[in-house]
Design a protein around this motif. Structure first.
Motif, PDB file in Angstrom:
ATOM      1  N   LEU A  26       0.835  -1.206   0.000  1.00 49.67           N
ATOM      2  CA  LEU A  26       0.000   0.000   0.000  1.00 49.67           C
ATOM      3  C   LEU A  26       0.871   1.258   0.000  1.00 49.67           C
ATOM      4  CD1 LEU A  26      -2.788  -1.158   2.465  1.00 49.67           C
ATOM      5  CD2 LEU A  26      -3.088  -0.631   0.037  1.00 49.67           C
ATOM      6  N   GLY A  27       1.971   1.214   0.721  1.00 46.42           N
ATOM      7  CA  GLY A  27       2.897   2.348   0.700  1.00 46.42           C
ATOM      8  C   GLY A  27       3.517   2.545  -0.662  1.00 46.42           C
ATOM      9  N   ASP A  28       3.840   1.451  -1.323  1.00 46.02           N
ATOM     10  CA  ASP A  28       4.442   1.542  -2.657  1.00 46.02           C
ATOM     11  C   ASP A  28       3.447   2.108  -3.678  1.00 46.02           C
ATOM     12  OD1 ASP A  28       6.854   0.575  -1.789  1.00 46.02           O
ATOM     13  OD2 ASP A  28       6.411  -1.513  -2.304  1.00 46.02           O
ATOM     14  N   ILE A  29       2.183   1.738  -3.547  1.00 45.05           N
ATOM     15  CA  ILE A  29       1.164   2.271  -4.462  1.00 45.05           C
ATOM     16  C   ILE A  29       0.981   3.765  -4.235  1.00 45.05           C
ATOM     17  CG2 ILE A  29      -1.300   2.192  -5.065  1.00 45.05           C
ATOM     18  CD1 ILE A  29      -1.194  -0.812  -4.404  1.00 45.05           C
ATOM     19  N   GLY A  30       0.960   4.167  -2.943  1.00 45.30           N
ATOM     20  CA  GLY A  30       0.926   5.591  -2.617  1.00 45.30           C
ATOM     21  C   GLY A  30      -0.422   6.259  -2.756  1.00 45.30           C
ATOM     22  N   SER A  31      -1.490   5.495  -2.749  1.00 43.06           N
ATOM     23  CA  SER A  31      -2.819   6.093  -2.914  1.00 43.06           C
ATOM     24  C   SER A  31      -3.351   6.644  -1.589  1.00 43.06           C
ATOM     25  CB  SER A  31      -3.799   5.044  -3.442  1.00 43.06           C
ATOM     26  OG  SER A  31      -5.121   5.528  -3.392  1.00 43.06           O
ATOM     27  N   PRO A  32      -3.946   7.846  -1.598  1.00 40.57           N
ATOM     28  CA  PRO A  32      -4.573   8.386  -0.380  1.00 40.57           C
ATOM     29  C   PRO A  32      -5.672   7.480   0.175  1.00 40.57           C
ATOM     30  CG  PRO A  32      -4.334  10.099  -2.044  1.00 40.57           C
ATOM     31  CD  PRO A  32      -4.001   8.797  -2.718  1.00 40.57           C
ATOM     32  N   LYS A  33      -6.256   6.637  -0.670  1.00 39.33           N
ATOM     33  CA  LYS A  33      -7.298   5.716  -0.207  1.00 39.33           C
ATOM     34  C   LYS A  33      -6.777   4.751   0.858  1.00 39.33           C
ATOM     35  CE  LYS A  33      -9.864   3.467  -2.997  1.00 39.33           C
ATOM     36  NZ  LYS A  33     -10.246   2.564  -4.126  1.00 39.33           N
ATOM     37  N   ALA A  34      -5.482   4.539   0.909  1.00 34.19           N
ATOM     38  CA  ALA A  34      -4.903   3.581   1.855  1.00 34.19           C
ATOM     39  C   ALA A  34      -4.627   4.182   3.222  1.00 34.19           C
ATOM     40  CB  ALA A  34      -3.608   3.012   1.278  1.00 34.19           C
ATOM     41  N   VAL A  35      -4.766   5.508   3.350  1.00 36.58           N
ATOM     42  CA  VAL A  35      -4.367   6.165   4.597  1.00 36.58           C
ATOM     43  C   VAL A  35      -5.149   5.642   5.801  1.00 36.58           C
ATOM     44  CG1 VAL A  35      -4.366   8.369   5.835  1.00 36.58           C
ATOM     45  CG2 VAL A  35      -3.464   8.246   3.508  1.00 36.58           C
ATOM     46  N   MET A  36      -6.461   5.639   5.740  1.00 34.77           N
ATOM     47  CA  MET A  36      -7.250   5.237   6.902  1.00 34.77           C
ATOM     48  C   MET A  36      -7.042   3.764   7.274  1.00 34.77           C
ATOM     49  SD  MET A  36      -8.198   7.997   7.951  1.00 34.77           S
ATOM     50  CE  MET A  36      -8.975   7.280   9.406  1.00 34.77           C
ATOM     51  N   PRO A  37      -7.033   2.829   6.297  1.00 37.96           N
ATOM     52  CA  PRO A  37      -6.727   1.449   6.673  1.00 37.96           C
ATOM     53  C   PRO A  37      -5.358   1.307   7.343  1.00 37.96           C
ATOM     54  CG  PRO A  37      -7.650   1.518   4.466  1.00 37.96           C
ATOM     55  CD  PRO A  37      -7.412   2.941   4.875  1.00 37.96           C
ATOM     56  N   LEU A  38      -4.373   2.049   6.867  1.00 38.59           N
ATOM     57  CA  LEU A  38      -3.038   1.972   7.461  1.00 38.59           C
ATOM     58  C   LEU A  38      -3.012   2.576   8.864  1.00 38.59           C
ATOM     59  CD1 LEU A  38      -0.903   2.822   4.320  1.00 38.59           C
ATOM     60  CD2 LEU A  38      -0.844   0.662   5.581  1.00 38.59           C
ATOM     61  N   VAL A  39      -3.737   3.660   9.072  1.00 40.18           N
ATOM     62  CA  VAL A  39      -3.819   4.254  10.410  1.00 40.18           C
ATOM     63  C   VAL A  39      -4.389   3.233  11.395  1.00 40.18           C
ATOM     64  CG1 VAL A  39      -5.034   5.973  11.809  1.00 40.18           C
ATOM     65  CG2 VAL A  39      -3.926   6.659   9.673  1.00 40.18           C
ATOM     66  N   GLY A  40      -5.401   2.498  10.969  1.00 47.19           N
ATOM     67  CA  GLY A  40      -5.967   1.462  11.831  1.00 47.19           C
ATOM     68  C   GLY A  40      -4.980   0.364  12.159  1.00 47.19           C
ATOM     69  N   THR A  41      -4.008   0.155  11.287  1.00 51.17           N
ATOM     70  CA  THR A  41      -3.017  -0.909  11.469  1.00 51.17           C
ATOM     71  C   THR A  41      -1.898  -0.494  12.426  1.00 51.17           C
ATOM     72  OG1 THR A  41      -3.516  -1.586   9.203  1.00 51.17           O
ATOM     73  CG2 THR A  41      -1.550  -2.516  10.165  1.00 51.17           C
TER      74      THR A  41
END
Length: 225
Positions: A29-44
């Motif tokens: 998800l970090g490599d893709i760099g999409s803002p859509k991944a921010v909230m799922p990553l914050v939860g992680t």
């Protein structure tokens, strides 16, 4: 492929039972760099595995959304991610994060824990203050050095080396001899100061350890602040 269509399925894998699957999903998800991944990553960031938490923080740094800075600062205070690693992420997201109110709150928390009865908590607090190194943290650490608190000097040795205060070398050497690890000794060896170098080599000889100088070991150099 770094295709944004992979974000949703990868985000779903952040809840997979396998630690390695969760870690690799966060990295992707970090490599893709999409803002859509921010909230799922914050939860992680609250994952049970340190590996996964680190991967999520690194991924957020790559995505570059500064809206999560305060959240990441709070994670340092919760002790969920090694402060040194988190500082690198925060530096990528906001060069002025040390002046934020959230940082002030975390610094106060670590200052309060400098007198904790558990030495491990004292160490972690001093280490974090040295990594944050804003004006408030610097005053406390300099005060600890003035009081010859060797545990603090050892834990925050990168801060004191970078500060390069003349006359602090004997205390740094004493802290190395009392609390030293191979990692600390290698930092001394590569700090660009002849006295610290000699102390590191002597520390290694006493323990039968061969220490090799290498400029690749980091940017902790004498008087580099």
């Amino acid at each position: 492929l770094k295709d944004v269509r992979a974000v949703d399925p990868l985000a779903g894998l952040l809840a997979d039972p396998s630690i390695q699957t969760r870690r690799v999903a966060a990295e992707a998800l970090g490599d893709i760099g999409s803002p859509k991944a921010v909230m799922p990553l914050v939860g992680t960031l609250d994952d049970m595995s340190a590996e996964v938490r680190w991967a999520a923080a690194d991924a957020l740094g790559k995505i570059g959304d500064s809206s999560v800075v305060d959240t990441l600062i709070a994670v340092i205070g919760a002790g969920r991610i090694w402060s040194r690693r988190m500082v690198l992420v925060l530096d990528r997201l906001d060069t002025n994060w040390r002046s934020r109110e959230a940082t002030t709150r975390v610094v106060v928390y670590f200052i309060e824990n400098m007198d904790h009865p558990a030495g491990e908590v004292q160490w972690r607090s001093a280490e974090a203050l040295g990594q944050i190194a804003n004006a408030q943290a610097a005053r406390v650490l300099q005060g600890a050095m003035a009081q010859k608190n060797l545990l603090v000097v050892a834990a925050a040795h990168p801060f004191f080396i970078r500060s390069g205060v003349p006359g602090s070398e004997p205390l740094l050497v004493e802290a190395l001899n009392l609390y030293g690890t191979e990692e600390i000794a290698l930092t001394f060896l590569n700090a660009g100061h002849p006295l610290l170098r000699r102390a590191a080599l002597a520390w290694g000889r006493k323990r039968g350890t061969v220490l090799l100088a290498s400029p690749k070991l980091g940017d902790i150099h004498w008087k580099s602040h």
